[in-house]
Structures are given as structure tokens and as C-alpha cells.
Write a protein that holds these residues in place. Structure first.
Motif, PDB file in Angstrom:
ATOM      1  N   ASP A 123       0.812  -1.224   0.000  1.00 61.52           N
ATOM      2  CA  ASP A 123       0.000   0.000   0.000  1.00 61.52           C
ATOM      3  C   ASP A 123       0.838   1.263   0.000  1.00 61.52           C
ATOM      4  O   ASP A 123       0.441   2.282  -0.562  1.00 61.52           O
ATOM      5  CB  ASP A 123      -0.917   0.003   1.224  1.00 61.52           C
ATOM      6  CG  ASP A 123      -1.861  -1.183   1.214  1.00 61.52           C
ATOM      7  OD1 ASP A 123      -2.813  -1.159   0.429  1.00 61.52           O
ATOM      8  OD2 ASP A 123      -1.625  -2.133   1.981  1.00 61.52           O
ATOM      9  N   CYS A 124       2.003   1.204   0.642  1.00 61.57           N
ATOM     10  CA  CYS A 124       2.874   2.386   0.734  1.00 61.57           C
ATOM     11  C   CYS A 124       4.298   1.984   0.364  1.00 61.57           C
ATOM     12  O   CYS A 124       4.901   1.128   1.024  1.00 61.57           O
ATOM     13  CB  CYS A 124       2.851   2.986   2.140  1.00 61.57           C
ATOM     14  SG  CYS A 124       3.968   4.396   2.359  1.00 61.57           S
ATOM     15  N   LEU A 125       4.812   2.565  -0.707  1.00 56.94           N
ATOM     16  CA  LEU A 125       6.185   2.325  -1.133  1.00 56.94           C
ATOM     17  C   LEU A 125       6.937   3.643  -0.971  1.00 56.94           C
ATOM     18  O   LEU A 125       6.731   4.601  -1.703  1.00 56.94           O
ATOM     19  CB  LEU A 125       6.213   1.852  -2.588  1.00 56.94           C
ATOM     20  CG  LEU A 125       7.525   1.272  -3.118  1.00 56.94           C
ATOM     21  CD1 LEU A 125       8.026   0.149  -2.221  1.00 56.94           C
ATOM     22  CD2 LEU A 125       7.345   0.745  -4.535  1.00 56.94           C
ATOM     23  N   ALA A 126       7.818   3.685   0.032  1.00 61.23           N
ATOM     24  CA  ALA A 126       8.437   4.942   0.448  1.00 61.23           C
ATOM     25  C   ALA A 126       9.749   5.202  -0.268  1.00 61.23           C
ATOM     26  O   ALA A 126      10.506   4.278  -0.585  1.00 61.23           O
ATOM     27  CB  ALA A 126       8.679   4.931   1.963  1.00 61.23           C
ATOM     28  N   LEU A 127      10.034   6.485  -0.511  1.00 60.85           N
ATOM     29  CA  LEU A 127      11.375   6.921  -0.881  1.00 60.85           C
ATOM     30  C   LEU A 127      12.149   7.053   0.430  1.00 60.85           C
ATOM     31  O   LEU A 127      11.756   7.819   1.320  1.00 60.85           O
ATOM     32  CB  LEU A 127      11.316   8.267  -1.609  1.00 60.85           C
ATOM     33  CG  LEU A 127      10.511   8.260  -2.914  1.00 60.85           C
ATOM     34  CD1 LEU A 127      10.403   9.668  -3.477  1.00 60.85           C
ATOM     35  CD2 LEU A 127      11.149   7.334  -3.944  1.00 60.85           C
ATOM     36  N   PRO A 128      13.243   6.285   0.618  1.00 59.24           N
ATOM     37  CA  PRO A 128      13.836   6.126   1.960  1.00 59.24           C
ATOM     38  C   PRO A 128      14.292   7.420   2.610  1.00 59.24           C
ATOM     39  O   PRO A 128      14.224   7.558   3.823  1.00 59.24           O
ATOM     40  CB  PRO A 128      15.016   5.175   1.715  1.00 59.24           C
ATOM     41  CG  PRO A 128      15.309   5.266   0.250  1.00 59.24           C
ATOM     42  CD  PRO A 128      13.989   5.519  -0.397  1.00 59.24           C
ATOM     43  N   PHE A 129      14.746   8.412   1.812  1.00 55.13           N
ATOM     44  CA  PHE A 129      15.273   9.633   2.414  1.00 55.13           C
ATOM     45  C   PHE A 129      14.172  10.523   2.988  1.00 55.13           C
ATOM     46  O   PHE A 129      14.457  11.454   3.735  1.00 55.13           O
ATOM     47  CB  PHE A 129      16.105  10.430   1.399  1.00 55.13           C
ATOM     48  CG  PHE A 129      15.583  10.388  -0.005  1.00 55.13           C
ATOM     49  CD1 PHE A 129      14.596  11.239  -0.423  1.00 55.13           C
ATOM     50  CD2 PHE A 129      16.095   9.458  -0.906  1.00 55.13           C
ATOM     51  CE1 PHE A 129      14.115  11.200  -1.718  1.00 55.13           C
ATOM     52  CE2 PHE A 129      15.617   9.406  -2.220  1.00 55.13           C
ATOM     53  CZ  PHE A 129      14.621  10.280  -2.623  1.00 55.13           C
ATOM     54  N   PHE A 130      12.893  10.253   2.671  1.00 50.65           N
ATOM     55  CA  PHE A 130      11.783  10.977   3.294  1.00 50.65           C
ATOM     56  C   PHE A 130      11.371  10.354   4.631  1.00 50.65           C
ATOM     57  O   PHE A 130      10.661  10.980   5.414  1.00 50.65           O
ATOM     58  CB  PHE A 130      10.559  10.990   2.378  1.00 50.65           C
ATOM     59  CG  PHE A 130      10.668  11.918   1.208  1.00 50.65           C
ATOM     60  CD1 PHE A 130      11.091  13.224   1.376  1.00 50.65           C
ATOM     61  CD2 PHE A 130      10.350  11.486  -0.076  1.00 50.65           C
ATOM     62  CE1 PHE A 130      11.189  14.085   0.300  1.00 50.65           C
ATOM     63  CE2 PHE A 130      10.451  12.342  -1.158  1.00 50.65           C
ATOM     64  CZ  PHE A 130      10.875  13.645  -0.971  1.00 50.65           C
ATOM     65  N   SER A 131      11.791   9.107   4.896  1.00 49.64           N
ATOM     66  CA  SER A 131      11.246   8.362   6.030  1.00 49.64           C
ATOM     67  C   SER A 131      11.669   8.941   7.375  1.00 49.64           C
ATOM     68  O   SER A 131      11.005   8.726   8.385  1.00 49.64           O
ATOM     69  CB  SER A 131      11.681   6.892   5.941  1.00 49.64           C
ATOM     70  OG  SER A 131      13.090   6.774   5.979  1.00 49.64           O
ATOM     71  N   TYR A 132      12.763   9.732   7.410  1.00 53.81           N
ATOM     72  CA  TYR A 132      13.238  10.260   8.699  1.00 53.81           C
ATOM     73  C   TYR A 132      12.289  11.313   9.276  1.00 53.81           C
ATOM     74  O   TYR A 132      12.431  11.693  10.444  1.00 53.81           O
ATOM     75  CB  TYR A 132      14.641  10.849   8.537  1.00 53.81           C
ATOM     76  CG  TYR A 132      15.636   9.858   7.979  1.00 53.81           C
ATOM     77  CD1 TYR A 132      16.023   8.749   8.713  1.00 53.81           C
ATOM     78  CD2 TYR A 132      16.160  10.004   6.691  1.00 53.81           C
ATOM     79  CE1 TYR A 132      16.906   7.822   8.192  1.00 53.81           C
ATOM     80  CE2 TYR A 132      17.046   9.083   6.160  1.00 53.81           C
ATOM     81  CZ  TYR A 132      17.428   7.988   6.915  1.00 53.81           C
ATOM     82  OH  TYR A 132      18.301   7.080   6.402  1.00 53.81           O
ATOM     83  N   THR A 133      11.324  11.775   8.490  1.00 48.67           N
ATOM     84  CA  THR A 133      10.344  12.716   9.035  1.00 48.67           C
ATOM     85  C   THR A 133       9.583  12.106  10.201  1.00 48.67           C
ATOM     86  O   THR A 133       9.044  12.838  11.039  1.00 48.67           O
ATOM     87  CB  THR A 133       9.334  13.144   7.948  1.00 48.67           C
ATOM     88  OG1 THR A 133       8.698  11.966   7.399  1.00 48.67           O
ATOM     89  CG2 THR A 133      10.024  13.891   6.822  1.00 48.67           C
ATOM     90  N   THR A 134       9.542  10.769  10.290  1.00 49.74           N
ATOM     91  CA  THR A 134       8.811  10.116  11.386  1.00 49.74           C
ATOM     92  C   THR A 134       9.375  10.485  12.748  1.00 49.74           C
ATOM     93  O   THR A 134       8.641  10.527  13.739  1.00 49.74           O
ATOM     94  CB  THR A 134       8.818   8.581  11.192  1.00 49.74           C
ATOM     95  OG1 THR A 134       7.887   8.000  12.105  1.00 49.74           O
ATOM     96  CG2 THR A 134      10.196   7.982  11.427  1.00 49.74           C
ATOM     97  N   PHE A 135      10.685  10.773  12.826  1.00 44.78           N
ATOM     98  CA  PHE A 135      11.277  11.152  14.115  1.00 44.78           C
ATOM     99  C   PHE A 135      10.702  12.482  14.620  1.00 44.78           C
ATOM    100  O   PHE A 135      10.536  12.675  15.822  1.00 44.78           O
ATOM    101  CB  PHE A 135      12.799  11.275  13.989  1.00 44.78           C
ATOM    102  CG  PHE A 135      13.494   9.965  13.783  1.00 44.78           C
ATOM    103  CD1 PHE A 135      13.220   8.874  14.566  1.00 44.78           C
ATOM    104  CD2 PHE A 135      14.460   9.828  12.776  1.00 44.78           C
ATOM    105  CE1 PHE A 135      13.862   7.658  14.374  1.00 44.78           C
ATOM    106  CE2 PHE A 135      15.116   8.623  12.582  1.00 44.78           C
ATOM    107  CZ  PHE A 135      14.812   7.527  13.378  1.00 44.78           C
ATOM    108  N   TYR A 136      10.424  13.387  13.683  1.00 41.76           N
ATOM    109  CA  TYR A 136       9.869  14.683  14.076  1.00 41.76           C
ATOM    110  C   TYR A 136       8.350  14.590  14.259  1.00 41.76           C
ATOM    111  O   TYR A 136       7.799  15.185  15.196  1.00 41.76           O
ATOM    112  CB  TYR A 136      10.200  15.740  13.026  1.00 41.76           C
ATOM    113  CG  TYR A 136      11.658  15.767  12.639  1.00 41.76           C
ATOM    114  CD1 TYR A 136      12.622  16.273  13.498  1.00 41.76           C
ATOM    115  CD2 TYR A 136      12.083  15.260  11.415  1.00 41.76           C
ATOM    116  CE1 TYR A 136      13.963  16.290  13.147  1.00 41.76           C
ATOM    117  CE2 TYR A 136      13.420  15.271  11.056  1.00 41.76           C
ATOM    118  CZ  TYR A 136      14.357  15.784  11.918  1.00 41.76           C
ATOM    119  OH  TYR A 136      15.678  15.798  11.576  1.00 41.76           O
ATOM    120  N   THR A 137       7.664  13.843  13.396  1.00 34.09           N
ATOM    121  CA  THR A 137       6.221  13.675  13.503  1.00 34.09           C
ATOM    122  C   THR A 137       5.832  13.107  14.863  1.00 34.09           C
ATOM    123  O   THR A 137       4.840  13.536  15.469  1.00 34.09           O
ATOM    124  CB  THR A 137       5.706  12.743  12.385  1.00 34.09           C
ATOM    125  OG1 THR A 137       6.028  13.303  11.115  1.00 34.09           O
ATOM    126  CG2 THR A 137       4.201  12.554  12.475  1.00 34.09           C
TER     127      THR A 137
END
Length: 498
Positions: A123-137
Motif C-alpha cells: 500500500d505504501c512504497l516509500a522513498l527512503p530519504f523521506f522516512s526520517y520525518t517520522t522522528f519529528y512527527t
């Protein structure tokens, strides 16, 4: 954060799986009907940036990005791609920066062939360099100027974040590429041995025997190149995005931190930066650090019901009864039952269908006419793009100077301490007075010409910068003029040191 929700993550190559509920990670075989997350391999992503006027309409962006990616980024016109992009607003610039990302659809099908057999849908195929936003979210990190460095077996990359927002990414050497570099120096080592050494000895010279000194020197040189690239990208980002220095560097391999990296980075010059790794979730784990980050990022997207930067082509189709086709089928069955009882209504129903057909045909003709207008609009947009290209060439002159400066900075390694100190002092004063370097021209080892820019209300900062240079012992510090250009003060300064 939502409770009693569960998603599953699958590694794109190893096919290992884990589940995440917003608080806890657990190993998992597979479960049906779970929201499924994975990530694109970094080397499969084509990244390309270009500028557009800030007045460009959002409705035109998708077509413009696609044209740019095919015409300028080198996409194969015979292939289909999944394309997405982000918009970055630039200070002191009437243009916006578009960073676009493209992945070949045939490549996605090949890479995820085995994964799809295991989980059926992603369902979700991520671009890996965007995934670090989870630390701030998820408030694991307070937003600062951060650099995330990941080194895997076959992929490795940097991700720069300013105040919690992504600004750029660059590739670096993977573990297998490091092995090739060592082998080229007649140092034989395999992947598992290199991983073991990085975790147990890393960059601590005192842990190596004398017989291993050649290996350590080569390893030290490779990591020096990586840190140099981090520094160079930081300097570029400061000029483009006002990135005022690195606050934290998060550096991890797939299986953990490199031993001794913190001391090595501080000795290299990152004295003000905090050196950490990816293992910063409240619940600690021991391997596949990037996988856990992407799982958390995918969970955020699931809770937010967001498809931004989601490049999946394997999404689970909606239930048949919720689709237009399914709803139409139910309607036909119900209506057919009525027709069995009231035959006369069949003729009325058929007439209604014919009327609907006539309406659809009329709409189809209108759509064809709009398609012709759209094609004309595309041709007009292409002509406009050519005009924009000419304007971009003017801006490219500025960036070429910056690129040339960055190239020169890459040659810092190997030069004497006084030369390094010269560059470091200039860089420190630029940061102190929050000035931007629009271009840097190195003249030998003792002279430099630097063009600095300040906002309209900070004209005195250039004068303070000149006084500080003289105070710090630089000789022949001079400038021809401080000129005003579009509410910015610009000054070309000549500097010399002994």
C-alpha cells in the motif's frame, strides 16, 4: 497517536517482515488485510532538480515535471515511470526549486516480484530519504539541522533535514563498494568480515594490530571521504537553503553504529555536531535500523491517510462492492428483479439507457475537443519552458561558481594545516555574521575572492565581516564597493593571508 492499529513492513530484497502499532515493533511472518509498507532501493531512484517561477499554477506542475524528467533528466522515452516531486521555496529568489523523483515501473516489478508473491499488495512504497520525518512527527527528535547517513550492503546515502524538513539527498559508498575499493588496494575482505570489523573495531586505531595498519589507513581514508562529502553538501545547502551548520549527524550501518566514529568525526572537524545513530526509538532494536524507520514512516502515512510521495504500483484494489462497477452491478441486479414483475418498465429502462448513452457520447465529443486544447496548451508550455531555460542559464552561472568552490574544497585533504585554517576561519566568520557566499574564487594557497550577500536591513554585517577579517590577522582585506541589488547588498571581497 491512534491505538489498536497495526501495519506490516517487508524488506524489498531480504523479505524479512515486522509489524508496528505506533509503539511496538515485532517480527512477523505475514498477515492478510494489513496495510503493507516497503521502500524503494536508493540506486533505482532518478533524482533531478530544476527551478520554476513561483507564479506557475499547480495544475500545470504534473505535466511540467514529466516533461522535464524526460527531456533533461535522461528518462528513457520507451519506458514508463512512477514520478513524484516536492516544491522547495528559496529565500531571496523569485523562483521555486522542484526536486523530482522517478522510478522505472519495470524495475519496480522486477525488484518486488518476490515480495508481492509473499504479501500480494504493497500500500505504501516509500522513498527512503523521506522516512526520517517520522522522528519529528512522533516527537522523538526536536527539529534541528540534521544529517542522516545510512550505509547498507548495496546502497548508502545522505539525507539533509533543516528544522525537521527534508532538503536534499546524495549517494555515498555502500559496504560492497567499500570492499571493491579495498580490494583494489590488494586488501582482501568479505562483506561479513567488514561488518564485524566496523562494529567491533571501526575507526579506533588502538584496537588494531600492527599487521592491520594498512587496512586501518585505507578505512580511515574512506570515511574521511564520506565526512568530506557531508561537509561539502552542507556548504552547498547553506548557499541554497540557508542551512546554518550541522547540529546532529545520525550515522548507522544496517546492523549498528561504526565503533569510534564519534571521536573520528570530532577530530575531522565536526566539533559542534552531536554524533548519534538510528537506534533512537523508545523501544530499542538490534538490526535493520532503516527498516524500522520506514515502518514508522509508513504507519504515519496510514494514520494520516496520506499518499504524498507514495510511489507504489502494487496498491490493494478496493472491494468490488465499493467500486463504481460493483455498485452498478448491484443496481442492475435489483432493477432486473423489478423487471421480472413489471415487464413494462423494461422499455422505459431501455429508453433511459439510450438517453444516457447519448449524453455520454456528447460528453465524449466534448472531451475530445478539450484534449485538442490540452495538446495546444502543452505545446505552449514547452515554448514557455524554453524561455525559462534561458533565465535558468543566468542563475546557473552563480551555481557553477559555487560548484567550482565546492570542488576546490574537496581538495582540502592533503594540504597543510595553515591552508585548512585559512578556509575554516573564513567559513566561521561567514556563519557568525549569517552571510551567504554567492561565489568563492581561490587564487593559490594564500588568496581568495569571495562574493557575499546580505539582506537590505543587514548592510552593516558586511562591514563587520571586513573588520573581523582584519582583526583575525588577514592582510590586504579590501572591497571595491557594496552595491544594492534587488533589496540585497552584494560585495566582492579580496582576502590574503600569510
Amino acid at each position: 497517536m491512534a491505538k489498536n492499529q497495526l501495519i506490516q513492513y517487508i524488506h524489498p530484497v531480504e523479505l524479512s517482515m515486522l509489524s508496528y502499532d505506533g509503539s511496538h515493533f515485532e517480527s512477523l511472518k505475514t498477515k492478510e488485510n494489513l496495510y503493507t509498507v516497503s521502500r524503494v532501493l536508493y540506486d533505482d531512484i532518478v533524482v533531478y532538480s530544476f527551478k520554476i517561477p513561483k507564479t506557475t499554477m499547480n495544475d500545470d506542475l504534473n505535466s511540467l515535471v514529466e516533461i522535464k524528467m524526460y527531456e533533461e533528466a535522461g528518462l528513457d522515452v520507451n519506458q514508463l515511470y512512477k514520478i513524484t516531486y516536492i516544491i522547495k521555496e528559496l529565500d531571496f529568489d523569485e523562483m521555486s526549486l522542484i526536486e523530482a523523483f522517478a522510478i522505472e515501473i519495470d524495475t519496480l516489478k522486477e525488484v518486488f516480484q518476490k515480495a508481492i508473491k509473499k504479501v500480494k499488495y504493497i500500500d505504501c512504497l516509500a522513498l527512503p530519504f523521506f522516512s526520517y520525518t517520522t522522528f519529528y512527527t512522533n516527537k522523538i527528535l526536536i527539529p534541528k539541522n540534521d544529517v542522516f547517513v545510512y550505509i547498507g550492503d548495496n546502497e548508502a546515502f545522505l539525507s539533509f533535514y533543516k528544522d525537521g524538513s527534508y532538503i536534499s539527498t546524495k549517494s555515498i559508498l555502500s559496504l560492497n563498494e567499500i570492499i571493491k575499493k579495498l580490494n583494489a588496494q590488494d586488501i582482501e575482505i568479505n562483506l561479513e568480515k567488514l561488518k564485524e570489523i566496523l562494529l567491533d573495531k571501526g575507526l579506533k586505531q588502538e584496537l588494531y594490530e600492527k599487521i592491520d595498519s594498512e587496512f586501518f589507513i585505507s578505512l580511515e581514508s574512506i570515511f574521511s571521504d564520506i565526512l568530506t562529502k557531508i561537509n561539502n553538501v552542507a556548504i552547498h545547502n547553506r548557499s541554497v537553503f540557508d542551512f546554518d551548520g550541522i547540529d546532529r549527524i545520525f550515522f548507522s550501518t544496517r546492523d549498528g553504529r561504526v565503533k569510534g566514529l564519534k571521536e573520528f568525526a570530532i577530530n575531522f572537524g565536526f566539533k559542534e555536531a552531536e554524533i548519534l545513530d538510528f537506534n533512537i526509538f523508545r523501544e530499542k532494536h538490534t538490526s535493520d535500523f532503516l527498516g524500522h524507520v520506514v515502518a514508522s514512516y509508513g504507519f504515519d502515512k496510514y494514520i494520516q491517510k496520506s499518499d504524498l510521495q507514495n510511489v507504489t504500483i502494487f496498491k490493494k484494489p478496493p472491494s468490488f462492492l465499493t467500486t463504481h462497477t460493483g455498485k452498478l452491478a448491484i443496481w442492475i441486479v435489483g432493477f432486473s428483479a423489478i423487471l421480472l414483475a413489471v415487464f413494462i418498465y423494461f422499455y422505459i429502462f431501455a429508453q433511459n439507457l439510450q438517453n444516457q448513452k447519448d449524453i455520454l457520447e456528447t460528453k465524449y465529443q466534448a472531451i475530445q475537443q478539450r484534449a485538442k486544447i490540452y495538446k495546444k496548451k502543452i505545446r505552449a508550455e514547452i515554448n514557455q519552458i524554453k524561455v525559462v531555460k534561458k533565465e535558468i542559464k543566468k542563475q546557473d552561472l552563480v551555481y557553477e561558481n559555487i560548484k567550482a568552490s565546492v570542488s576546490k574544497l574537496e581538495n582540502i585533504k592533503g594540504k597543510d594545516n595553515s591552508y585548512i585554517s585559512f578556509l575554516a576561519s573564513i567559513n566561521s566568520l561567514l556563519q557568525k555574521y549569517r552571510l551567504k557566499a554567492r561565489s568563492i574564487e581561490q587564487k593559490g594557497r594564500t588568496k581568495m575572492t569571495i562574493e557575499v550577500v546580505s539582506s537590505y536591513g543587514d548592510r552593516d554585517k558586511i562591514a563587520k565581516f571586513l573588520k573581523a577579517l582584519i582583526k583575525d590577522g588577514f592582510t590586504n582585506v579590501k572591497t571595491d564597493e557594496i552595491k544594492l541589488d534587488k533589496k540585497r547588498y552584494i560585495s566582492k571581497i579580496e582576502i590574503e593571508h600569510e
